[in-house]
Design a protein around this motif. Sequence first.
Motif, PDB file in Angstrom:
ATOM      1  N   PHE A  51      30.646   7.831  21.577  1.00 52.98           N
ATOM      2  CA  PHE A  51      30.754   9.314  21.680  1.00 52.98           C
ATOM      3  C   PHE A  51      31.182   9.956  20.642  1.00 52.98           C
ATOM      4  O   PHE A  51      30.803  11.107  20.191  1.00 52.98           O
ATOM      5  CB  PHE A  51      31.779   9.592  23.056  1.00 52.98           C
ATOM      6  CG  PHE A  51      31.911  10.797  23.467  1.00 52.98           C
ATOM      7  CD1 PHE A  51      30.965  11.636  23.591  1.00 52.98           C
ATOM      8  CD2 PHE A  51      33.327  11.389  23.667  1.00 52.98           C
ATOM      9  CE1 PHE A  51      31.097  13.034  24.091  1.00 52.98           C
ATOM     10  CE2 PHE A  51      33.176  12.527  24.536  1.00 52.98           C
ATOM     11  CZ  PHE A  51      32.388  13.416  24.443  1.00 52.98           C
ATOM     12  N   PHE A  52      32.275   9.097  19.986  1.00 53.48           N
ATOM     13  CA  PHE A  52      32.871   9.827  18.562  1.00 53.48           C
ATOM     14  C   PHE A  52      31.708  10.198  17.653  1.00 53.48           C
ATOM     15  O   PHE A  52      31.418  11.285  16.892  1.00 53.48           O
ATOM     16  CB  PHE A  52      34.070   9.137  17.910  1.00 53.48           C
ATOM     17  CG  PHE A  52      34.358   9.531  16.799  1.00 53.48           C
ATOM     18  CD1 PHE A  52      35.543  10.548  16.899  1.00 53.48           C
ATOM     19  CD2 PHE A  52      33.700   9.444  15.616  1.00 53.48           C
ATOM     20  CE1 PHE A  52      36.202  10.828  15.567  1.00 53.48           C
ATOM     21  CE2 PHE A  52      34.502   9.781  14.443  1.00 53.48           C
ATOM     22  CZ  PHE A  52      35.648  10.477  14.274  1.00 53.48           C
ATOM     23  N   GLN A  53      30.814   9.113  17.683  1.00 50.64           N
ATOM     24  CA  GLN A  53      29.687   9.073  16.821  1.00 50.64           C
ATOM     25  C   GLN A  53      28.843   9.975  17.173  1.00 50.64           C
ATOM     26  O   GLN A  53      27.949  10.875  16.109  1.00 50.64           O
ATOM     27  CB  GLN A  53      28.973   7.866  16.593  1.00 50.64           C
ATOM     28  CG  GLN A  53      27.816   7.698  15.768  1.00 50.64           C
ATOM     29  CD  GLN A  53      27.188   6.226  15.943  1.00 50.64           C
ATOM     30  OE1 GLN A  53      27.075   5.544  14.841  1.00 50.64           O
ATOM     31  NE2 GLN A  53      26.653   5.851  16.959  1.00 50.64           N
ATOM     32  N   LYS A  54      28.517  10.194  18.161  1.00 49.77           N
ATOM     33  CA  LYS A  54      27.283  11.320  18.580  1.00 49.77           C
ATOM     34  C   LYS A  54      27.846  12.706  18.279  1.00 49.77           C
ATOM     35  O   LYS A  54      27.094  13.650  17.946  1.00 49.77           O
ATOM     36  CB  LYS A  54      27.081  10.978  20.098  1.00 49.77           C
ATOM     37  CG  LYS A  54      26.323   9.973  20.646  1.00 49.77           C
ATOM     38  CD  LYS A  54      26.149  10.035  22.230  1.00 49.77           C
ATOM     39  CE  LYS A  54      25.205   8.960  22.498  1.00 49.77           C
ATOM     40  NZ  LYS A  54      25.263   8.524  23.845  1.00 49.77           N
ATOM     41  N   VAL A  55      29.001  13.082  18.398  1.00 49.35           N
ATOM     42  CA  VAL A  55      29.618  14.427  17.918  1.00 49.35           C
ATOM     43  C   VAL A  55      29.779  14.386  16.559  1.00 49.35           C
ATOM     44  O   VAL A  55      29.545  15.644  16.079  1.00 49.35           O
ATOM     45  CB  VAL A  55      30.752  14.669  18.751  1.00 49.35           C
ATOM     46  CG1 VAL A  55      31.322  16.112  18.564  1.00 49.35           C
ATOM     47  CG2 VAL A  55      30.575  14.875  20.549  1.00 49.35           C
ATOM     48  N   LYS A  56      30.581  13.691  16.029  1.00 52.72           N
ATOM     49  CA  LYS A  56      30.947  13.673  14.679  1.00 52.72           C
ATOM     50  C   LYS A  56      29.857  13.095  13.674  1.00 52.72           C
ATOM     51  O   LYS A  56      30.227  13.330  12.391  1.00 52.72           O
ATOM     52  CB  LYS A  56      32.250  13.005  14.173  1.00 52.72           C
ATOM     53  CG  LYS A  56      33.399  13.408  15.099  1.00 52.72           C
ATOM     54  CD  LYS A  56      33.953  14.509  14.660  1.00 52.72           C
ATOM     55  CE  LYS A  56      35.278  15.145  15.267  1.00 52.72           C
ATOM     56  NZ  LYS A  56      35.946  16.018  14.584  1.00 52.72           N
ATOM     57  N   LYS A  61      41.648   8.558  19.236  1.00 50.09           N
ATOM     58  CA  LYS A  61      42.393   9.298  20.163  1.00 50.09           C
ATOM     59  C   LYS A  61      42.751  10.703  20.121  1.00 50.09           C
ATOM     60  O   LYS A  61      42.674  11.449  21.122  1.00 50.09           O
ATOM     61  CB  LYS A  61      43.960   8.571  20.069  1.00 50.09           C
ATOM     62  CG  LYS A  61      44.008   7.084  20.323  1.00 50.09           C
ATOM     63  CD  LYS A  61      45.267   6.386  19.933  1.00 50.09           C
ATOM     64  CE  LYS A  61      46.380   6.734  20.745  1.00 50.09           C
ATOM     65  NZ  LYS A  61      47.394   5.830  20.497  1.00 50.09           N
ATOM     66  N   ASP A  62      42.680  11.280  19.011  1.00 49.09           N
ATOM     67  CA  ASP A  62      42.888  12.674  18.730  1.00 49.09           C
ATOM     68  C   ASP A  62      41.661  13.293  19.101  1.00 49.09           C
ATOM     69  O   ASP A  62      41.823  14.498  19.694  1.00 49.09           O
ATOM     70  CB  ASP A  62      43.123  12.881  17.322  1.00 49.09           C
ATOM     71  CG  ASP A  62      44.630  12.472  16.669  1.00 49.09           C
ATOM     72  OD1 ASP A  62      45.359  12.326  17.514  1.00 49.09           O
ATOM     73  OD2 ASP A  62      44.694  12.649  15.592  1.00 49.09           O
ATOM     74  N   PHE A  63      40.418  12.836  18.843  1.00 46.54           N
ATOM     75  CA  PHE A  63      39.219  13.643  19.299  1.00 46.54           C
ATOM     76  C   PHE A  63      38.907  13.285  20.891  1.00 46.54           C
ATOM     77  O   PHE A  63      38.707  14.456  21.314  1.00 46.54           O
ATOM     78  CB  PHE A  63      38.097  12.727  18.578  1.00 46.54           C
ATOM     79  CG  PHE A  63      36.600  12.867  19.077  1.00 46.54           C
ATOM     80  CD1 PHE A  63      35.993  14.186  18.752  1.00 46.54           C
ATOM     81  CD2 PHE A  63      35.963  12.169  19.986  1.00 46.54           C
ATOM     82  CE1 PHE A  63      34.741  14.499  19.237  1.00 46.54           C
ATOM     83  CE2 PHE A  63      34.742  12.496  20.584  1.00 46.54           C
ATOM     84  CZ  PHE A  63      34.145  13.635  20.241  1.00 46.54           C
ATOM     85  N   ILE A  64      39.274  12.476  21.428  1.00 52.00           N
ATOM     86  CA  ILE A  64      38.969  12.440  22.858  1.00 52.00           C
ATOM     87  C   ILE A  64      40.212  13.236  23.762  1.00 52.00           C
ATOM     88  O   ILE A  64      39.813  14.067  24.322  1.00 52.00           O
ATOM     89  CB  ILE A  64      39.145  10.927  23.561  1.00 52.00           C
ATOM     90  CG1 ILE A  64      38.140   9.922  22.891  1.00 52.00           C
ATOM     91  CG2 ILE A  64      39.251  10.921  24.923  1.00 52.00           C
ATOM     92  CD1 ILE A  64      36.931  10.141  23.245  1.00 52.00           C
ATOM     93  N   GLY A 104      41.552  15.832  22.049  1.00 48.35           N
ATOM     94  CA  GLY A 104      41.262  17.290  21.856  1.00 48.35           C
ATOM     95  C   GLY A 104      40.101  17.896  22.756  1.00 48.35           C
ATOM     96  O   GLY A 104      40.215  18.978  22.912  1.00 48.35           O
ATOM     97  N   LEU A 105      39.312  16.972  23.207  1.00 48.16           N
ATOM     98  CA  LEU A 105      38.342  17.443  24.262  1.00 48.16           C
ATOM     99  C   LEU A 105      38.832  17.582  25.721  1.00 48.16           C
ATOM    100  O   LEU A 105      37.979  18.112  26.454  1.00 48.16           O
ATOM    101  CB  LEU A 105      37.039  16.541  24.177  1.00 48.16           C
ATOM    102  CG  LEU A 105      36.370  16.313  22.975  1.00 48.16           C
ATOM    103  CD1 LEU A 105      35.311  15.221  23.038  1.00 48.16           C
ATOM    104  CD2 LEU A 105      35.513  17.698  22.691  1.00 48.16           C
ATOM    105  N   GLY A 106      40.124  17.333  25.821  1.00 47.78           N
ATOM    106  CA  GLY A 106      40.892  17.437  27.118  1.00 47.78           C
ATOM    107  C   GLY A 106      40.223  16.196  28.193  1.00 47.78           C
ATOM    108  O   GLY A 106      40.727  16.130  29.259  1.00 47.78           O
ATOM    109  N   TYR A 107      39.980  15.004  27.811  1.00 45.39           N
ATOM    110  CA  TYR A 107      39.762  13.923  28.418  1.00 45.39           C
ATOM    111  C   TYR A 107      41.046  12.991  28.460  1.00 45.39           C
ATOM    112  O   TYR A 107      41.564  13.101  27.558  1.00 45.39           O
ATOM    113  CB  TYR A 107      38.529  13.125  27.902  1.00 45.39           C
ATOM    114  CG  TYR A 107      37.196  13.956  28.020  1.00 45.39           C
ATOM    115  CD1 TYR A 107      36.588  14.067  29.385  1.00 45.39           C
ATOM    116  CD2 TYR A 107      36.548  14.197  26.978  1.00 45.39           C
ATOM    117  CE1 TYR A 107      35.381  14.580  29.504  1.00 45.39           C
ATOM    118  CE2 TYR A 107      35.159  14.826  27.155  1.00 45.39           C
ATOM    119  CZ  TYR A 107      34.801  15.097  28.385  1.00 45.39           C
ATOM    120  OH  TYR A 107      33.666  15.600  28.571  1.00 45.39           O
TER     121      TYR A 107
END
Length: 112
Positions: A14-19, A30-33, A35-38
Amino acid sequence: MEEPAMKVVLMADFFQKVKKRLPEHLREVKDFISGLGYPLELSEFRELKLRPLSRNQLLIEYSVFTAENEWTPSRKLEVTSFRDNPARERGALTRLKLKDFDSAAVEELQFS
């Protein structure tokens, strides 16, 4: 593959798809997930580390709690991403090759 390991692989995908790149360490994921509110629940891990091996390869090292004061031995899983491959296979956006160092098994996953 164990469910906790699959959870980390899916978060990295998921990180790779967005970033548009693999994560460089666990804090970044952890910060990415978060930060998306999940919600992010990693309490089943005693140890969890992400280490980039190259631009398209990520090493996941982990140990999972099995009971109070019991956990699995440390395990390693190498994730190889083929996201940059211009010829997408069967409409998949990412294709990951997983190598489990503990069992020598290789598994391929495709996500769209």
